[in-house]
Enzyme design. Sequence first.
Site, PDB file in Angstrom:
ATOM      1  N   ASP A 162       1.115  -0.979  -0.066  1.00  0.00           N
ATOM      2  CA  ASP A 162      -0.250  -0.147  -0.281  1.00  0.00           C
ATOM      3  C   ASP A 162       0.940   1.396  -0.457  1.00  0.00           C
ATOM      4  O   ASP A 162       1.507   1.133   0.222  1.00  0.00           O
ATOM      5  CB  ASP A 162      -0.931  -0.407   1.513  1.00  0.00           C
ATOM      6  CG  ASP A 162      -2.106  -0.817   0.915  1.00  0.00           C
ATOM      7  OD1 ASP A 162      -2.185  -1.240  -0.259  1.00  0.00           O
ATOM      8  OD2 ASP A 162      -2.575  -1.408   2.366  1.00  0.00           O
TER       9      ASP A 162
ATOM     10  N   THR B  58      -0.072   4.660   1.621  1.00  0.00           N
ATOM     11  CA  THR B  58      -0.706   6.050   2.990  1.00  0.00           C
ATOM     12  C   THR B  58       0.366   5.114   3.865  1.00  0.00           C
ATOM     13  O   THR B  58      -0.596   3.792   4.535  1.00  0.00           O
ATOM     14  CB  THR B  58      -1.867   5.951   2.374  1.00  0.00           C
ATOM     15  OG1 THR B  58      -2.398   6.789   1.059  1.00  0.00           O
ATOM     16  CG2 THR B  58      -2.599   6.825   4.032  1.00  0.00           C
TER      17      THR B  58
ATOM     18  N   ASP C 216      -4.690  -3.168   5.097  1.00  0.00           N
ATOM     19  CA  ASP C 216      -5.260  -2.500   6.429  1.00  0.00           C
ATOM     20  C   ASP C 216      -6.989  -2.731   6.376  1.00  0.00           C
ATOM     21  O   ASP C 216      -7.417  -2.143   7.086  1.00  0.00           O
ATOM     22  CB  ASP C 216      -4.776  -0.899   6.510  1.00  0.00           C
ATOM     23  CG  ASP C 216      -5.658   0.127   5.775  1.00  0.00           C
ATOM     24  OD1 ASP C 216      -5.598  -0.303   4.615  1.00  0.00           O
ATOM     25  OD2 ASP C 216      -4.853   1.178   5.829  1.00  0.00           O
TER      26      ASP C 216
END
Length: 1189
Positions: free
Chosen positions: A482, A484, A812
């Site tokens: 990912d 972020t 997440d």
Amino acid sequence: MAGDEMDGIGLSRPADGQYGVTLMELRSLMEKRKKEGYDTIQEKYGGVIELCKKLFTSPNEGLSGAPADLEDRRTVFGSNVIPPKPPKTFLQLVWEALQDVTLIILLVAALISLGLSFYKPPKVEGSEDESSESEAGWIEGVAILGAVIIVVLVTAFNDYQKEKQFRGLQSKIEHEHQFSVIRGGQDKNIPVGEIVVGDICQVKYGDLLPADGVIIQSNDLKIDESSLTGESDHVKKGEEIDPMLLSGTHVMEGSGKMLVTAVGVNSQTGIIFALLGASAEEEKKAKKEKNKNKGDDPNAGARSQGGVNVPLLTSDADAKVDIDTIDPQIPHGNSHNNTNANVTKNGETGDNEETKTKIEPQRKEKSVLQAKLTKLAIQIGYGGTAIAVLTVVLLIVKYCIIEFVVNKREWKSDETTEHIEYFVSYFIIGVTVLVVAVPEGLPLAVTLSLAYSVRKMMDDNNLVRHLDACETMGNATAICSDKTGTLTTNRMTVVQSYIGGAHYKSTPNFSTLAKTFQDLIAPSVAINSGYTSRIMHDPDGGLPKQIGNKTECALLGFVMDLKQDYEAIRHETPEEALFKVYTFNSVRKSMSTVIEIKNGYRLFTKGASEIVLKKCSYILDCHGNPNKFSVEDQESMVSKVIEPMASDGLRTICVAYKDFVNGTPESENQEQFKGDIDWEDEDLVVSGLTCLMVVGIEDPVRDEVPASIMKCKHSGICVRMVTGDNVNTARSIASKCGILTPGEDFLVLDGKEFNRRIRDGSGEVSQELFDKVWPKLRVLARSSPQDKYTLVKGIIDSKLSSNREVVAVTGDGTNDGPALKKADVGFAMGISGTDVAKEASDIILTDDNFTSIVKAVMWGRNVYDSIAKFLQFQLTVNIVAVLAAFLGACIISDSPLKAIQMLWVNLIMDTLASLALATELPGEELLNRKPYGRTKPLISRNMMKNILGHAVYQLTVIFVVLFAGSSLFDIDDGIEKQKLHGPATQHFTIIFNVFVMMTLFNEVNSRKIHGQRNVFEGLRRNPVFIGIWIGTFVAQIILVQFGGIAFKTAPLSIDQWMWCFFLGVGVLLWGQLLTCIPTHKLPKKIFSWGRHHKDELDHVDSPDLHLDDDVGRRGQILWLRGLTRLQTQIRVINAFRMGIDARYDSHSLSSIHSYHNLQTHRKPHTSTSPRVVTSPLVTGEGDHAESNF
């Protein structure tokens, strides 16, 4: 609300302290479902607000948190814990350690030897000279018994320590898993074990519910109850449609507030757990009865694992079938496996009686190392058994030929004991050869290496949930990361904005903005955000703390920079006053909130700029007046505003609004309505918007990430970014990270283009088309969780490379679960990740940092290398000891190394060596090589060269000393003096001592397995190795000088010790000579061992998953949740407890691992129909909810 006037601290409670509802009434209430539950609450209690009053709590203020009040609630309604089973006693662990078959054989042989040594046969002629030797015959049996006892005690002590460690982690877990509640009017995160009946819990997307409760207020709340009902469809919850929330179920969408009505053993989870406990007790009783009747079925109610019966319920959350085999009665709802769900077409479940199905044998994939070690151990075991049997047969046959053929002796009754004693001694030698040949030190080495690594990885921000993920990560060839929080800091700030036709590169002056903007900007952000997202001031004067969704925090920070108070706005418009909320998910890529205004409603929307702009029909000019916003205007804005922001690496968010008026519109951008609005028609409601502003949010790349990605590339690992952001933003960040480098041939695609390229005409994913895309793909932008899953699955299934790709993926979001499960190693974010994502993962990154993934790679490679080092060491010892015993039996009718001496070498030195070699710290040099690959031999050509080379040296030295030692050292020939209970000789003591010295120095050689010359490099970093090596050396001196009859040793002189030491040092010199031999010229087939074909590694039968057909399958009733941070370390401890029964029913609710079977997602997600994208997925990727804005 009606309950606002309540103080929530129980001041209005009657003097007798009685609550308005009993424990059993609440338990009965939670058995109700859907409309029946709502009707019961209304009819029996007068609504949820009245129920709050009966429990003396406030729906807005919560409980006061007064200790006396909380303690009283625990006394009346129970605490949110389930008591653990008592730990095993040390004696129980000793008994389990005694179950080892080879130890039992050795024990029996030692007892026979001991018994025979006390038997005094009638004296025969010439026996007087041997009387003193016969009297000492008992010592060998006692010594072997002592060795066995030491091994058993050491094993039990190890297990006891691990048990203690497990309990320590358990108590830590109790405190680590927290949940948001309202107490005293303040939001607080408290350990779930402290939640009590009457608490008001804040429920949000991604949570695993900690207790049973009733909804007070909700926004677009959808729950995954598949772990209870087996149905994969998300259940819509609401105050009137279905207000019952059950512990352990997953919040897949929306938010809300819940009144806790049942905790601990009284919750639905606890009730089922109690049933499981009762079931286990009944199983035990039934088994005892069957054992009495000698008709017990070993598979009924328990599985056999390595000779130890393991109950159906274990605390190891990997043992999924354990849960499937329990058959409790669950009110109002079936509990059946979702892979065989008895669901009718209309979505209703069938009768409970019809859900009993036979369990099919299941298969699970072994880790790379596990598969290789299993095959290698079997091969070594076969070879060792063959040599051990051959040794015993040879010794007995040779004895018989010499005694009865050559010497022509007759078997006399008074000599029977003597003959049997010889046979028993030969048998003991054979068993000892078997003990030495079988690498029982190998499991210990694996255990120690993994346990040590797992413990150390926690310091490097890696919380390992599945033990095999540790070493699998060392073989990773691809990382799908990912953006972020992983590659970036996840501290977001608005740095650019476009308001009223003006592009601001800094915060605009609020007073200069038109009144329309002043009226709308702050409410549009404050109201249309999760109320759990907020900015907290740092009392020390540091940067404000962002709590909750980071994108929303950036927008709230922007409002604060404009000198506006978002908290005041929220106070005026509390969450209960929100009329309708369309929460963010990966399909919408936006969030919308409807509030009531004078003469109508106002809708606020925020989300991904290009998504929201397409829904805008108007845009406000610099005076705050709405202007038509055509498609051409939208494209112009994208090219002039959004793309430049994205090219700077900014995430662009568009904020818009729409007014619904019941009357004549005052402006053209207002929509008139008559009658009721169909708020469920989201496409119609969220259209014709007016663009308020576009902001650019900066999330800087972590300083250490570019260097970490360079290390990955250097070590043969390809890093791909998978993000929900704009393509230009993703490209910019990827370039800054070093994922994209100038001159490299790469692909940067968005989700739409990605799907177009990999799908055939029928819309199905084609592996052939996929194989044309993934090798060059470096960035996948605007991706959905389905895209991430497709990418991971496609890379794993690809046959392009000779070795199957080993893929690690980060996530997440709740719906990152399928990709995390499918990947070889799934990393969940410890800070921003949801509980569901953590549950689906193998490792949790406690700092959400990509650098921690690189450390996991280093530790994984270190584990693999540590085990390879021990293999190189132990196989050399085993080959030398076994061949010495075998050849000695052939030549001199005895082993040069006595049984007790071989036990010392095998059971003591191997144990210590495994500890010494398994505790090496990883170094940067581990990243200087490519991954091993799934089919690479466990024992490489270089290792085999060292094993065989050192075995040749050591055997040569042993046999030279054996046959020429008497003349070389000017001592008596031990071969001529050997008798059954004869005294120890210096000759054979020197052989034993030389062998131990060579083994000790070979331990130093074994620290390097890749042909390095400097075997001492990094030695100072491992004090454990140095301490164990010196300790073993000192122990050997004591054993030789004072071991006497017990260890068959005679004291040596200084000169003899120096010769032994010199021959031991020769191993180091010999190792340097072996290094000169070019490894690449050695034939692979002969000099590599443990090579596997891909089909051998893909799937293996798991015998522990075969269950008795009589066990019903009512299904997955143990959804039991768990999981934040250290919680899942339970599995790790269970995995390396070496014989400790993995039966800790872990036991606060905080530590019961959720059995949410994410396989419910896996089959639907393998569907390649484009329509899959419209399924109600929740988040896109590793940016939590904000990632797809």
